[in-house]
Design a protein around this motif. Structure first.
Motif, PDB file in Angstrom:
ATOM      1  N   PRO A 152       0.821  -1.214   0.000  1.00 48.14           N
ATOM      2  CA  PRO A 152       0.000   0.000   0.000  1.00 48.14           C
ATOM      3  C   PRO A 152       0.856   1.266   0.000  1.00 48.14           C
ATOM      4  O   PRO A 152       2.090   1.197   0.020  1.00 48.14           O
ATOM      5  CB  PRO A 152      -0.767  -0.125   1.324  1.00 48.14           C
ATOM      6  CG  PRO A 152       0.214  -0.785   2.231  1.00 48.14           C
ATOM      7  CD  PRO A 152       1.059  -1.687   1.368  1.00 48.14           C
ATOM      8  N   LYS A 177       4.394  -5.304  -6.885  1.00 47.08           N
ATOM      9  CA  LYS A 177       3.526  -4.255  -7.423  1.00 47.08           C
ATOM     10  C   LYS A 177       3.238  -3.273  -6.290  1.00 47.08           C
ATOM     11  O   LYS A 177       2.416  -3.540  -5.411  1.00 47.08           O
ATOM     12  CB  LYS A 177       2.198  -4.820  -7.952  1.00 47.08           C
ATOM     13  CG  LYS A 177       1.464  -3.776  -8.779  1.00 47.08           C
ATOM     14  CD  LYS A 177      -0.020  -3.790  -8.619  1.00 47.08           C
ATOM     15  CE  LYS A 177      -0.518  -3.218  -7.348  1.00 47.08           C
ATOM     16  NZ  LYS A 177      -0.446  -1.757  -7.219  1.00 47.08           N
ATOM     17  N   GLY A 231      -2.621  -4.466   2.751  1.00 51.53           N
ATOM     18  CA  GLY A 231      -3.654  -3.567   2.249  1.00 51.53           C
ATOM     19  C   GLY A 231      -4.959  -3.827   2.977  1.00 51.53           C
ATOM     20  O   GLY A 231      -4.963  -4.266   4.130  1.00 51.53           O
ATOM     21  N   CYS A 288      -2.344   1.238   9.758  1.00 55.96           N
ATOM     22  CA  CYS A 288      -3.159   0.130  10.271  1.00 55.96           C
ATOM     23  C   CYS A 288      -2.971  -0.072  11.774  1.00 55.96           C
ATOM     24  O   CYS A 288      -3.832  -0.662  12.423  1.00 55.96           O
ATOM     25  CB  CYS A 288      -2.790  -1.136   9.524  1.00 55.96           C
ATOM     26  SG  CYS A 288      -1.019  -1.386   9.532  1.00 55.96           S
TER      27      CYS A 288
HETATM   28  P1  NAP Z   1      -5.912  -1.550  -0.864  1.00 57.18           P
HETATM   29  O1  NAP Z   1      -6.904  -0.837  -1.709  1.00 57.18           O
HETATM   30  O2  NAP Z   1      -6.215  -2.943  -0.479  1.00 57.18           O
HETATM   31  O3  NAP Z   1      -4.551  -1.450  -1.696  1.00 57.18           O
HETATM   32  C1  NAP Z   1      -3.352  -2.046  -1.263  1.00 57.18           C
HETATM   33  C2  NAP Z   1      -2.601  -2.563  -2.470  1.00 57.18           C
HETATM   34  O4  NAP Z   1      -3.392  -3.536  -3.135  1.00 57.18           O
HETATM   35  C3  NAP Z   1      -2.290  -1.494  -3.529  1.00 57.18           C
HETATM   36  O5  NAP Z   1      -1.068  -1.821  -4.146  1.00 57.18           O
HETATM   37  C4  NAP Z   1      -3.433  -1.657  -4.498  1.00 57.18           C
HETATM   38  O6  NAP Z   1      -3.167  -1.177  -5.781  1.00 57.18           O
HETATM   39  C5  NAP Z   1      -3.591  -3.165  -4.488  1.00 57.18           C
HETATM   40  N1  NAP Z   1      -4.897  -3.653  -4.915  1.00 57.18           N
HETATM   41  C6  NAP Z   1      -6.096  -3.022  -4.871  1.00 57.18           C
HETATM   42  N2  NAP Z   1      -7.061  -3.834  -5.372  1.00 57.18           N
HETATM   43  C7  NAP Z   1      -6.447  -4.985  -5.744  1.00 57.18           C
HETATM   44  C8  NAP Z   1      -6.899  -6.210  -6.337  1.00 57.18           C
HETATM   45  N3  NAP Z   1      -8.176  -6.415  -6.639  1.00 57.18           N
HETATM   46  N4  NAP Z   1      -5.985  -7.177  -6.567  1.00 57.18           N
HETATM   47  C9  NAP Z   1      -4.677  -6.995  -6.271  1.00 57.18           C
HETATM   48  N5  NAP Z   1      -4.202  -5.865  -5.716  1.00 57.18           N
HETATM   49  C10 NAP Z   1      -5.070  -4.878  -5.443  1.00 57.18           C
HETATM   50  O7  NAP Z   1      -5.602  -0.792   0.457  1.00 57.18           O
HETATM   51  P2  NAP Z   1      -5.291   0.741   0.636  1.00 57.18           P
HETATM   52  O8  NAP Z   1      -6.566   1.461   0.793  1.00 57.18           O
HETATM   53  O9  NAP Z   1      -4.350   1.239  -0.378  1.00 57.18           O
HETATM   54  O10 NAP Z   1      -4.468   0.695   2.004  1.00 57.18           O
HETATM   55  C11 NAP Z   1      -5.080   0.844   3.197  1.00 57.18           C
HETATM   56  C12 NAP Z   1      -5.368  -0.485   3.868  1.00 57.18           C
HETATM   57  O11 NAP Z   1      -4.157  -1.201   4.078  1.00 57.18           O
HETATM   58  C13 NAP Z   1      -5.960  -0.284   5.228  1.00 57.18           C
HETATM   59  O12 NAP Z   1      -7.023  -1.158   5.472  1.00 57.18           O
HETATM   60  C14 NAP Z   1      -4.796  -0.595   6.183  1.00 57.18           C
HETATM   61  O13 NAP Z   1      -5.138  -0.973   7.454  1.00 57.18           O
HETATM   62  C15 NAP Z   1      -4.068  -1.629   5.432  1.00 57.18           C
HETATM   63  N6  NAP Z   1      -2.671  -1.648   5.861  1.00 57.18           N
HETATM   64  C16 NAP Z   1      -2.287  -2.678   6.641  1.00 57.18           C
HETATM   65  C17 NAP Z   1      -0.993  -2.753   7.097  1.00 57.18           C
HETATM   66  C18 NAP Z   1      -0.559  -3.895   7.960  1.00 57.18           C
HETATM   67  O14 NAP Z   1       0.635  -4.110   8.082  1.00 57.18           O
HETATM   68  N7  NAP Z   1      -1.448  -4.645   8.553  1.00 57.18           N
HETATM   69  C19 NAP Z   1      -0.072  -1.764   6.746  1.00 57.18           C
HETATM   70  C20 NAP Z   1      -0.506  -0.712   5.950  1.00 57.18           C
HETATM   71  C21 NAP Z   1      -1.831  -0.684   5.503  1.00 57.18           C
HETATM   72  P3  NAP Z   1      -3.547   0.337  -6.176  1.00 57.18           P
HETATM   73  O15 NAP Z   1      -2.625   1.193  -5.416  1.00 57.18           O
HETATM   74  O16 NAP Z   1      -3.341   0.431  -7.632  1.00 57.18           O
HETATM   75  O17 NAP Z   1      -4.972   0.537  -5.781  1.00 57.18           O
END
Ligand code: NAP
Length: 487
Positions: A152, A177, A231, A288
């Protein structure tokens, strides 16, 4: 060396290339809206080729002794350390976080390379006593193969290094990616890996806005054996369902809903400092492990809450390169509107707005997505702001009467990533730490996670662990070998 490079290519099979389709995507600065780069917008063919390249590079990298792999990882650590300020500048430009915070992030991200450079030579097997004579048994750990990593935008350096350092240390090859909002830091890391002598194809970076398409290649390509994803829980579930088709390994770091509890026997000033730090001073609350809801024991609420609000009011919201900036912009309009929606809906349902609660739009704020640090009190559990991950600079505060009640309320969520509490009572510290259903618990410490201990969540916050001695195991298969020794 310059880590910045041309800002127009991605890195596949040891070459700097465009997308096969010729398509590009724009990266912008969230504090100013200005364009930072026009990068390849990779599609299915590019992703398939990247996995092919990683598969070709796998056998030689897996066969390289751990000590030698560790030397290259150590060199990456040294180059990242040398390039810390340039990397931090990229993080601030594409993510928006204050430059000082970006420097701290880069130093922390860099630390995963020193930790796993050392771990690379400590992948031990076991010799197991056989249950019958005429046999010898041993257990080996071997690298899994090609790893598809998806990261992310909130920690453009750390999210990448926490995956690729253990994967490379284990002997795996990687196709990454990064988030489409923050690919520049990932490309800079690729430049550093190249300069450190990492062989071609061992680490590949695809820049793309077609995350679903790239994710599908990771699921479809038979040579890719594991998906490491950080993510949203929603995307994690979708990847897990897809991974079932070829039974690919997965590890997930997903969303959180961290409780931050202040007991009546706590030292209140450190608790207030800790709450402000873990709520507001990590990417403006877009992390997160940020405190998502504060629980303050009723008997000290009248004293603690004003101390907390006073500190929140002193925070400086500003574009990341401004001196003294503590809170930068939110990453995109969707997050800003979600955050504001949660605040307005809570106020509508009876919460009290003590400070903040609005977008900042004047002067330096006019071009970016800035939101005022916000404190809501008289919040109730059923409000969305207490149940959902906020991902913004908003602190909902609730009160509680006793320990059993606050444990029950803290655990009453589908998430289980991080939790924090402050108390001076040792017996309570042990009881509560053990009762919280969370992968990481901070006791009188809201900054607790380091390279040396595993990072990850219970329940729907994730699967597997990153960092610690556990981190490398996520990238290894276990093989049992049984040898007959009878003549
Ligand atoms: P996200 O929409 O799930 O995106 C994360 C990554 O996944 C990005 O690279 C995104 O690409 C990609 N992605 C989106 N849809 C996808 C699909 N259908 N198939 C494969 N990859 C896909 O999450 P976000 O909104 O960017 O990030 C926030 C979330 O991440 C929050 O819920 C947060 O809690 C979580 N997070 C968790 C941690 C942890 O360590 N637990 C750390 C940081 C964040 P694009 O950028 O092109 O959309």
């Amino acid at each position: 060396m310059s880590v910045v490079g041309e800002r127009s290519q991605m890195y596949v099979g040891g070459a700097w290339v465009g997308a096969a389709s010729g398509k590009t995507m724009r990266v912008t600065n969230p504090a100013t809206g200005e364009a930072l780069a026009e990068l390849p917008d990779a599609g299915r063919d590019d992703a398939w080729k990247a996995v092919d390249e990683a598969a070709k590079a796998f056998a030689a990298w897996a066969a390289t002794p751990g000590l030698e792999r560790g030397k290259i990882l150590r060199r990456i650590f040294e180059l990242m350390t040398e390039q810390r300020d340039d990397l931090a500048r990229l993080v601030t430009e594409e993510n928006g976080k204050p430059f000082d915070e970006a420097r701290r992030e880069v130093a922390f991200a860099t630390g995963y390379f020193s930790w796993f450079a050392e771990e690379a030579r400590r992948v031990y097997g076991e010799i197991v006593p056989p249950p019958v004579s005429g046999k010898r048994l041993w257990v080996l750990r071997q690298p899994l193969g090609v790893v598809g990593a998806i990261t992310p935008w909130n920690f453009p350096a750390t999210m990448v290094t926490r995956k690729i350092a253990p994967a490379l240390a284990a002997g795996c090859t990687v196709v990454l990616k990064p988030a489409s909002a923050t690919p520049l830091t990932a490309l800079a890391l690729a430049r550093i890996c190249e300069a450190a002598g990492l062989p071609s194809g061992v680490f590949n970076v695809l820049t793309s806005k077609n995350s679903g398409v790239i994710g599908q290649v990771f699921l479809d390509h038979p040579a890719l054996r594991k998906i490491a994803f950080t993510g949203s829980t929603e995307v994690g579930k979708r990847l897990m369902a897809g991974a079932s088709q070829q039974l690919k390994r997965v590890s997930f770091e997903l969303g959180g809903n961290a409780p931050f509890i202040v007991f009546d026997d706590a030292d209140l000033a450190p608790a207030a400092d800790g709450a402000v730090g873990i709520k507001f001073l990590r990417v403006a609350g877009q992390s997160c492990i940020c405190a998502n809801r504060l629980y303050v024991q009723e008997s000290i609420a009248a004293k603690f809450i004003p101390m907390f609000i006073e500190r929140v009011n002193a925070l400086k919201v500003a574009p990341g390169f401004e001196a003294g900036a503590q809170i930068g912009p939110l990453i995109n309009a969707e997050i800003l509107s979600k955050v504001d929606g949660l605040v307005q809906s809570a106020v509508h349902s009876g919460a009290r707005l003590d400070t903040g609660g609005r977008r900042l739009t004047n002067g330096v704020y006019s071009k970016g997505l800035f939101y005022a640090p916000t404190v809501l009190t008289q919040v109730r559990e059923e409000m969305a702001v207490a149940r959902e991950e906020i991902f913004g600079p908003v602190a909902p505060v609730m009160t509680f009467n006793d320990e059993a009640e606050v444990i029950q309320r803290s655990n009453n969520t589908t998430f289980g990533l991080a939790a924090y509490f402050y108390t001076r009572d040792l017996r309570r510290a042990i009881r509560v730490a053990e009762a919280l259903e969370y992968g990481m618990v901070g006791v009188n410490d809201a900054t607790g996670y380091t390279h040396e201990i595993p990072f990850g969540g219970y329940k729907e916050s994730g699967l597997g662990r990153e960092g610690g001695k556990q981190g490398i195991e996520e990238y290894m298969e276990v093989k049992s070998i049984s040898v007959g020794t009878s003549p």
